[in-house]
Design a protein around this motif. Sequence first.
Motif, PDB file in Angstrom:
ATOM      1  N   ARG A  81      68.259  23.870  77.192  1.00  0.00           N
ATOM      2  CA  ARG A  81      66.910  23.347  77.301  1.00  0.00           C
ATOM      3  C   ARG A  81      66.981  21.937  77.822  1.00  0.00           C
ATOM      4  NH1 ARG A  81      62.948  20.497  73.946  1.00  0.00           N
ATOM      5  NH2 ARG A  81      60.972  20.903  74.977  1.00  0.00           N
ATOM      6  N   LYS A  82      66.094  21.620  78.740  1.00  0.00           N
ATOM      7  CA  LYS A  82      66.016  20.243  79.211  1.00  0.00           C
ATOM      8  C   LYS A  82      64.554  19.851  79.328  1.00  0.00           C
ATOM      9  CE  LYS A  82      68.172  16.907  82.192  1.00  0.00           C
ATOM     10  NZ  LYS A  82      69.336  16.657  83.044  1.00  0.00           N
ATOM     11  N   ALA A  83      64.206  18.725  78.726  1.00  0.00           N
ATOM     12  CA  ALA A  83      62.832  18.234  78.776  1.00  0.00           C
ATOM     13  C   ALA A  83      62.723  17.121  79.811  1.00  0.00           C
ATOM     14  CB  ALA A  83      62.409  17.704  77.409  1.00  0.00           C
ATOM     15  N   TRP A  84      61.575  17.050  80.421  1.00  0.00           N
ATOM     16  CA  TRP A  84      61.306  15.999  81.409  1.00  0.00           C
ATOM     17  C   TRP A  84      59.995  15.336  81.013  1.00  0.00           C
ATOM     18  CZ3 TRP A  84      65.157  15.296  84.887  1.00  0.00           C
ATOM     19  CH2 TRP A  84      66.066  16.355  85.034  1.00  0.00           C
ATOM     20  N   ALA A  85      60.013  14.025  80.835  1.00  0.00           N
ATOM     21  CA  ALA A  85      58.838  13.301  80.382  1.00  0.00           C
ATOM     22  C   ALA A  85      57.852  13.108  81.525  1.00  0.00           C
ATOM     23  CB  ALA A  85      59.255  11.951  79.795  1.00  0.00           C
ATOM     24  N   ASP A 336      67.508  29.820  79.773  1.00  0.00           N
ATOM     25  CA  ASP A 336      67.457  28.413  80.145  1.00  0.00           C
ATOM     26  C   ASP A 336      66.000  27.991  80.286  1.00  0.00           C
ATOM     27  OD1 ASP A 336      70.169  28.224  80.216  1.00  0.00           O
ATOM     28  OD2 ASP A 336      70.350  28.132  82.394  1.00  0.00           O
ATOM     29  N   GLU A 337      65.720  26.721  79.986  1.00  0.00           N
ATOM     30  CA  GLU A 337      64.345  26.245  80.032  1.00  0.00           C
ATOM     31  C   GLU A 337      64.287  24.789  80.428  1.00  0.00           C
ATOM     32  OE1 GLU A 337      63.171  24.240  77.115  1.00  0.00           O
ATOM     33  OE2 GLU A 337      61.038  24.120  77.596  1.00  0.00           O
ATOM     34  N   ASP A 338      63.333  24.464  81.283  1.00  0.00           N
ATOM     35  CA  ASP A 338      62.989  23.084  81.617  1.00  0.00           C
ATOM     36  C   ASP A 338      61.511  22.881  81.309  1.00  0.00           C
ATOM     37  OD1 ASP A 338      65.347  22.011  82.456  1.00  0.00           O
ATOM     38  OD2 ASP A 338      64.774  21.761  84.551  1.00  0.00           O
ATOM     39  N   ALA A 339      61.185  21.768  80.683  1.00  0.00           N
ATOM     40  CA  ALA A 339      59.789  21.446  80.392  1.00  0.00           C
ATOM     41  C   ALA A 339      59.435  20.125  81.049  1.00  0.00           C
ATOM     42  CB  ALA A 339      59.553  21.361  78.884  1.00  0.00           C
ATOM     43  N   GLY A 340      58.492  20.137  81.975  1.00  0.00           N
ATOM     44  CA  GLY A 340      58.045  18.932  82.658  1.00  0.00           C
ATOM     45  C   GLY A 340      56.791  18.375  82.017  1.00  0.00           C
ATOM     46  N   ASN A 341      56.790  17.095  81.711  1.00  0.00           N
ATOM     47  CA  ASN A 341      55.724  16.384  81.011  1.00  0.00           C
ATOM     48  C   ASN A 341      55.629  16.837  79.566  1.00  0.00           C
ATOM     49  OD1 ASN A 341      53.644  14.658  80.346  1.00  0.00           O
ATOM     50  ND2 ASN A 341      52.032  15.931  81.263  1.00  0.00           N
ATOM     51  N   SER A 342      56.691  16.567  78.827  1.00  0.00           N
ATOM     52  CA  SER A 342      56.716  16.766  77.386  1.00  0.00           C
ATOM     53  C   SER A 342      57.537  15.621  76.808  1.00  0.00           C
ATOM     54  CB  SER A 342      57.346  18.109  77.018  1.00  0.00           C
ATOM     55  OG  SER A 342      57.269  18.340  75.622  1.00  0.00           O
ATOM     56  N   ALA A 343      57.037  15.006  75.747  1.00  0.00           N
ATOM     57  CA  ALA A 343      57.658  13.807  75.193  1.00  0.00           C
ATOM     58  C   ALA A 343      59.103  14.055  74.788  1.00  0.00           C
ATOM     59  CB  ALA A 343      56.856  13.306  73.994  1.00  0.00           C
ATOM     60  N   CYS A 344      59.903  13.016  74.910  1.00  0.00           N
ATOM     61  CA  CYS A 344      61.320  13.099  74.570  1.00  0.00           C
ATOM     62  C   CYS A 344      61.546  12.870  73.073  1.00  0.00           C
ATOM     63  CB  CYS A 344      62.111  12.042  75.338  1.00  0.00           C
ATOM     64  SG  CYS A 344      61.968  12.156  77.124  1.00  0.00           S
ATOM     65  N   GLY A 345      62.577  13.510  72.548  1.00  0.00           N
ATOM     66  CA  GLY A 345      63.037  13.211  71.198  1.00  0.00           C
ATOM     67  C   GLY A 345      62.174  13.739  70.077  1.00  0.00           C
ATOM     68  N   ILE A 346      61.301  14.709  70.351  1.00  0.00           N
ATOM     69  CA  ILE A 346      60.496  15.330  69.296  1.00  0.00           C
ATOM     70  C   ILE A 346      60.957  16.773  69.152  1.00  0.00           C
ATOM     71  CG2 ILE A 346      58.182  15.943  68.498  1.00  0.00           C
ATOM     72  CD1 ILE A 346      57.071  13.689  70.173  1.00  0.00           C
ATOM     73  N   ASP A 347      61.434  17.126  67.985  1.00  0.00           N
ATOM     74  CA  ASP A 347      62.025  18.456  67.774  1.00  0.00           C
ATOM     75  C   ASP A 347      61.251  19.238  66.721  1.00  0.00           C
ATOM     76  OD1 ASP A 347      64.215  17.904  69.578  1.00  0.00           O
ATOM     77  OD2 ASP A 347      65.039  16.620  68.004  1.00  0.00           O
ATOM     78  N   ASP A 348      59.928  19.295  66.888  1.00  0.00           N
ATOM     79  CA  ASP A 348      59.092  20.006  65.918  1.00  0.00           C
ATOM     80  C   ASP A 348      58.686  21.390  66.395  1.00  0.00           C
ATOM     81  OD1 ASP A 348      57.331  19.331  67.913  1.00  0.00           O
ATOM     82  OD2 ASP A 348      55.887  18.302  66.627  1.00  0.00           O
ATOM     83  N   GLY A 349      59.272  21.852  67.504  1.00  0.00           N
ATOM     84  CA  GLY A 349      58.979  23.194  67.992  1.00  0.00           C
ATOM     85  C   GLY A 349      57.761  23.290  68.881  1.00  0.00           C
ATOM     86  N   TYR A 350      57.202  22.148  69.300  1.00  0.00           N
ATOM     87  CA  TYR A 350      56.023  22.143  70.156  1.00  0.00           C
ATOM     88  C   TYR A 350      56.259  21.273  71.386  1.00  0.00           C
ATOM     89  CZ  TYR A 350      53.488  23.905  66.048  1.00  0.00           C
ATOM     90  OH  TYR A 350      53.069  24.640  64.958  1.00  0.00           O
ATOM     91  N   LEU A 351      55.597  21.636  72.473  1.00  0.00           N
ATOM     92  CA  LEU A 351      55.542  20.795  73.656  1.00  0.00           C
ATOM     93  C   LEU A 351      54.533  19.676  73.411  1.00  0.00           C
ATOM     94  CD1 LEU A 351      55.421  23.728  76.201  1.00  0.00           C
ATOM     95  CD2 LEU A 351      57.315  22.106  76.018  1.00  0.00           C
ATOM     96  N   HIS A 352      54.854  18.473  73.886  1.00  0.00           N
ATOM     97  CA  HIS A 352      53.982  17.329  73.657  1.00  0.00           C
ATOM     98  C   HIS A 352      53.660  16.652  74.988  1.00  0.00           C
ATOM     99  CE1 HIS A 352      54.101  17.278  69.240  1.00  0.00           C
ATOM    100  NE2 HIS A 352      55.320  17.787  69.386  1.00  0.00           N
ATOM    101  N   PRO A 353      52.601  17.117  75.668  1.00  0.00           N
ATOM    102  CA  PRO A 353      52.258  16.549  76.973  1.00  0.00           C
ATOM    103  C   PRO A 353      51.781  15.099  76.852  1.00  0.00           C
ATOM    104  CG  PRO A 353      50.551  18.060  76.223  1.00  0.00           C
ATOM    105  CD  PRO A 353      51.690  18.210  75.270  1.00  0.00           C
ATOM    106  N   GLN A 354      52.078  14.317  77.886  1.00  0.00           N
ATOM    107  CA  GLN A 354      51.608  12.939  77.952  1.00  0.00           C
ATOM    108  C   GLN A 354      50.343  12.894  78.799  1.00  0.00           C
ATOM    109  OE1 GLN A 354      53.117   9.937  76.597  1.00  0.00           O
ATOM    110  NE2 GLN A 354      51.010   9.365  77.056  1.00  0.00           N
ATOM    111  N   PHE A 355      49.304  12.242  78.282  1.00  0.00           N
ATOM    112  CA  PHE A 355      48.051  12.077  79.011  1.00  0.00           C
ATOM    113  C   PHE A 355      48.061  10.722  79.719  1.00  0.00           C
ATOM    114  CE2 PHE A 355      47.177  15.330  75.957  1.00  0.00           C
ATOM    115  CZ  PHE A 355      46.272  16.179  76.578  1.00  0.00           C
TER     116      PHE A 355
END
Length: 393
Positions: A81-85, A336-355
Amino acid sequence: MSDRRSEQSSGDEPSSPSISDEVWQQFLSDSERDIRKSAPKEPSARAREVTQRLKKQKGEPEGWRTGPAWQEMNGRAARRRKAWAVIGVPLAIAVAVVAMRPSLIPGDPFGSSAGSSAGSSSGASSGTDSATSPLPDETAAPTAPPSAVAADTPTLAHPFAGSPALRWADGAAGIVLPKATALGAIPKDRVELALQQTKKLLVDANLNPDVVAGARPEAALSVLDPKQPHVLDDLDSSLRSPSKTRDPLFLFSRFDPKDVKLAGKVIKTRGRITFAKGKFEGVAVHADYTFVYPVVRADGSTEVARTIVRRVIDVELPDATRYQVTPGRLTLLRYDEDAGNSACGIDDGYLHPQFPSQAPTGSAAPTGPSIDPYDRSRQLGKGPQGCGTVSRT
């Protein structure tokens, strides 16, 4: 997370810097060469490791009539998994110049002419989505990111304004199955079953509005083989008690309903599915899809943000006459998963988009180079893990 230019069909051409045709053509050639040189071409280290172990099988597959060679992969599917803020750098100079003067582009090198003028008028001029024409189904891996589109602000009425996903299919209509054919001794109907089960997994995990709002993905879990060690237990654990190492976002798209909700009923989808004979004498299915989620805050705000999730999964429907498996259930080999526009360092099982109007959230600062989350030509699982930034949403 794939077409790359827009053109104007009507109206006055905007003013732009004076650039000679020779200089412009050289710029385009150099840029295309650099992009192709930098494109990842190798599978992830985990994928190579799994492949090498599978290649070591000789004669009868290990686990003959006792179960697929689970010990070959320790019972677990390879996962990354890779997140992108949220956007951290401006668009490249080339995209800016193209946006100012799209008529400089000769021909239609990225196949974007169909509907590009409509997209320009719907984005910058009229603000409507209805004038755009849909893209044809993706039948092969793209070789370049999507075209730059006219900058526009998403709204509740037009949540995909200013996004390449405007021309993508809506929801499950974007998951188009290839025509099932027999694979040697594997009959056509078994191939069709493998394809349908894979689609069921993708739809429930990524497009079911209840699951997206945090509900348990029952339909997706129901197609996975309970006899595959650890997989369902790990997924159940990730849903009950999410953590950095057991994260439901590895396989499921979820937002915290207390924080955000979908803006409308449409999730845009683009990707492809292929199939072949698998390692366990069954039907192996490879799926690569990108999903675009427009969301608003749950507090009643009308500001729209978009999170882009790309998923690559490999599953197999093994031969139940040769292996001790549950007939009709899928073995999960890789996700494999990439998430674009989701906050970094939050591991609560949810995507966190930045407005756009909010200060950055998350416990970790984005690091690494910026990527285009719409770029379906990029190979997942390449490079270090962590949280980067995205060039657009």
